[in-house]
Write an enzyme that holds these catalytic residues in place. Sequence first.
Site, PDB file in Angstrom:
ATOM      1  CB  CYS A 118     -22.925  36.826 -12.374  1.00 26.88           C
ATOM      2  SG  CYS A 118     -24.576  37.026 -13.061  1.00 26.88           S
ATOM      3  CG  HIS A 260     -23.256  36.320  -8.419  1.00 30.34           C
ATOM      4  ND1 HIS A 260     -23.792  37.588  -8.571  1.00 30.34           N
ATOM      5  CD2 HIS A 260     -23.967  35.500  -9.233  1.00 30.34           C
ATOM      6  CE1 HIS A 260     -24.776  37.527  -9.447  1.00 30.34           C
ATOM      7  NE2 HIS A 260     -24.902  36.274  -9.858  1.00 30.34           N
ATOM      8  CG  ASN A 290     -28.270  37.484 -10.315  1.00 30.59           C
ATOM      9  OD1 ASN A 290     -27.400  38.348 -10.436  1.00 30.59           O
ATOM     10  ND2 ASN A 290     -28.153  36.269 -10.829  1.00 30.59           N
TER      11      ASN A 290
HETATM   12  O1  UT7 Z   1     -26.121  34.895 -11.913  1.00 31.67           O
HETATM   13  C1  UT7 Z   1     -25.918  33.512 -12.052  1.00 31.67           C
HETATM   14  C2  UT7 Z   1     -26.942  32.952 -12.857  1.00 31.67           C
HETATM   15  N1  UT7 Z   1     -28.117  32.390 -12.377  1.00 31.67           N
HETATM   16  C3  UT7 Z   1     -28.245  31.533 -11.358  1.00 31.67           C
HETATM   17  O2  UT7 Z   1     -27.410  31.355 -10.504  1.00 31.67           O
HETATM   18  C4  UT7 Z   1     -29.523  30.785 -11.314  1.00 31.67           C
HETATM   19  C5  UT7 Z   1     -29.331  29.390 -10.757  1.00 31.67           C
HETATM   20  N2  UT7 Z   1     -30.597  28.643 -10.714  1.00 31.67           N
HETATM   21  C6  UT7 Z   1     -31.571  28.939  -9.840  1.00 31.67           C
HETATM   22  O3  UT7 Z   1     -31.458  29.854  -9.034  1.00 31.67           O
HETATM   23  C7  UT7 Z   1     -32.782  28.036  -9.848  1.00 31.67           C
HETATM   24  O4  UT7 Z   1     -32.563  26.970 -10.734  1.00 31.67           O
HETATM   25  C8  UT7 Z   1     -34.093  28.782 -10.240  1.00 31.67           C
HETATM   26  C9  UT7 Z   1     -34.521  29.701  -9.123  1.00 31.67           C
HETATM   27  C10 UT7 Z   1     -33.905  29.553 -11.525  1.00 31.67           C
HETATM   28  C11 UT7 Z   1     -35.214  27.755 -10.448  1.00 31.67           C
HETATM   29  O5  UT7 Z   1     -35.401  27.003  -9.270  1.00 31.67           O
HETATM   30  P1  UT7 Z   1     -35.494  25.415  -9.342  1.00 31.67           P
HETATM   31  O6  UT7 Z   1     -35.714  24.931  -7.975  1.00 31.67           O
HETATM   32  O7  UT7 Z   1     -34.268  24.912 -10.070  1.00 31.67           O
HETATM   33  O8  UT7 Z   1     -36.797  25.208 -10.175  1.00 31.67           O
HETATM   34  P2  UT7 Z   1     -36.998  24.433 -11.565  1.00 31.67           P
HETATM   35  O9  UT7 Z   1     -36.428  25.191 -12.689  1.00 31.67           O
HETATM   36  O10 UT7 Z   1     -36.547  23.007 -11.378  1.00 31.67           O
HETATM   37  O11 UT7 Z   1     -38.545  24.411 -11.682  1.00 31.67           O
HETATM   38  C12 UT7 Z   1     -39.357  23.669 -10.746  1.00 31.67           C
HETATM   39  C13 UT7 Z   1     -40.813  23.889 -11.104  1.00 31.67           C
HETATM   40  C14 UT7 Z   1     -41.115  23.647 -12.573  1.00 31.67           C
HETATM   41  O12 UT7 Z   1     -42.404  23.095 -12.668  1.00 31.67           O
HETATM   42  P3  UT7 Z   1     -42.583  21.518 -12.915  1.00 31.67           P
HETATM   43  O13 UT7 Z   1     -41.896  21.246 -14.218  1.00 31.67           O
HETATM   44  O14 UT7 Z   1     -41.924  20.840 -11.766  1.00 31.67           O
HETATM   45  O15 UT7 Z   1     -44.068  21.347 -12.947  1.00 31.67           O
HETATM   46  C15 UT7 Z   1     -41.137  25.032 -13.169  1.00 31.67           C
HETATM   47  O16 UT7 Z   1     -41.967  25.123 -14.302  1.00 31.67           O
HETATM   48  O17 UT7 Z   1     -41.181  25.237 -10.853  1.00 31.67           O
HETATM   49  C16 UT7 Z   1     -41.721  25.833 -12.035  1.00 31.67           C
HETATM   50  N3  UT7 Z   1     -41.336  27.228 -12.057  1.00 31.67           N
HETATM   51  C17 UT7 Z   1     -42.035  28.182 -11.423  1.00 31.67           C
HETATM   52  N4  UT7 Z   1     -43.163  28.135 -10.717  1.00 31.67           N
HETATM   53  C18 UT7 Z   1     -43.610  29.301 -10.196  1.00 31.67           C
HETATM   54  C19 UT7 Z   1     -40.243  27.786 -12.643  1.00 31.67           C
HETATM   55  N5  UT7 Z   1     -40.223  29.111 -12.417  1.00 31.67           N
HETATM   56  C20 UT7 Z   1     -41.328  29.378 -11.675  1.00 31.67           C
HETATM   57  C21 UT7 Z   1     -41.860  30.553 -11.113  1.00 31.67           C
HETATM   58  N6  UT7 Z   1     -42.994  30.462 -10.388  1.00 31.67           N
HETATM   59  N7  UT7 Z   1     -41.254  31.756 -11.274  1.00 31.67           N
END
Ligand code: UT7
Length: 333
Positions: A118, A260, A290
């Site tokens: 990215c 980005h 993204n």
């Molecule tokens: O190009 C550069 C690379 N990428 C990035 O910049 C990504 C950077 N990270 C992010 O954008 C965020 O971390 C994400 C959008 C990927 C995830 O958001 P988050 O607020 O960090 O969520 P999380 O990973 O902490 O997950 C929170 C909860 C979890 O459930 P529990 O363990 O709290 O019960 C996940 O299992 O949300 C759950 N979860 C989802 N639920 C519904 C994770 N993905 C999903 C989903 N739908 N798609």
Amino acid sequence: MKSFMIQGAKILATGSAIPSSSTTNHDISTIVQTSDEWIFTRTGIKERRLLKGVDQSIIDLAVSASKKALDKIAMHPSQLDLVILATSSPDDLFGSASKIQSKIGASNAVAFDLTAACSGFVLSLVTASQFLYTGAYRNILVVGADTLSKWIDWSDRSTCILFGDAAAAVILQSCSIVDNSVLTFQLNSDGNYANHLSIAYETDIIPHPKLNLHQGYFKYISMNGKEVYKFAVFQVPLSILKCLNSLNMSIEEVDWLLLHQANERILNAIAEKLSISSKKIISNLCKYGNTSAASIPLALDEAIKQNKILSNDIIVIAGFGAGLTWGTVVLRW
Ligand code: UT7
């Protein structure tokens, strides 16, 4: 950097191309357990474009974006000296840039791929400007293109909601030093955290029976979203501040923040840390997700089409992602 400059660099034109069909959050919710509400509130994404069918590839998107940029300034492709393709999803591991070079008819250009996920567009822009500063080349095409949909595990809801496919191009030309518009840059890598975001190569456990040689295959994208999020919000503002300080430029002088397009929350958090008004954030990820190396030039092209960016505006561009690699370029438009 500036001591090696015998001339400046400026962006003459932009162009972009996206796959025709849109995939909404609702569509994704039919294949993994998620919802439009979760995806939108956590990322700002509503829909993305994915390259479907077998008749189109990353090359087609990149060629279309490049032709649009060339057409805008009626530049003949034979005037290009260099084609840089920023991508992590080429059609050919040896590189796809030369296919773009031949398909657009850039018969006098050398072409190569630059892989930096990215951050690929930012690194390519900086690379191109070095060739222009030294007088080595006059016209350079930089294309950011990624079709990460082919590397996504469509059963992994933590990654499959995020990415979209696209290509976008800019044409840079050398100019006098007083007209230089690529004002400064700052680049970084930290391979200690490479495993936070990768498309790793896995070696087969069983070797070739006669040669004792292990071959393998590339796995799907794996990402520690939380760590990448924290890294971006911590490191990107520092990189931007280093650039502004080197130019003796204040935050108030920044007209546009073009980051980005990874996550709306990341964009807002970085702007807030820098005390940059959210009105100055260029964002289009709700429509495209993204798009990796394409995200910055795609958003730039769209902002130009919307007449947002005016002559002399200061645009702070920052990329971040796998590597981990991140960096900033400051442009005067
Ligand atoms: O190009 C550069 C690379 N990428 C990035 O910049 C990504 C950077 N990270 C992010 O954008 C965020 O971390 C994400 C959008 C990927 C995830 O958001 P988050 O607020 O960090 O969520 P999380 O990973 O902490 O997950 C929170 C909860 C979890 O459930 P529990 O363990 O709290 O019960 C996940 O299992 O949300 C759950 N979860 C989802 N639920 C519904 C994770 N993905 C999903 C989903 N739908 N798609």
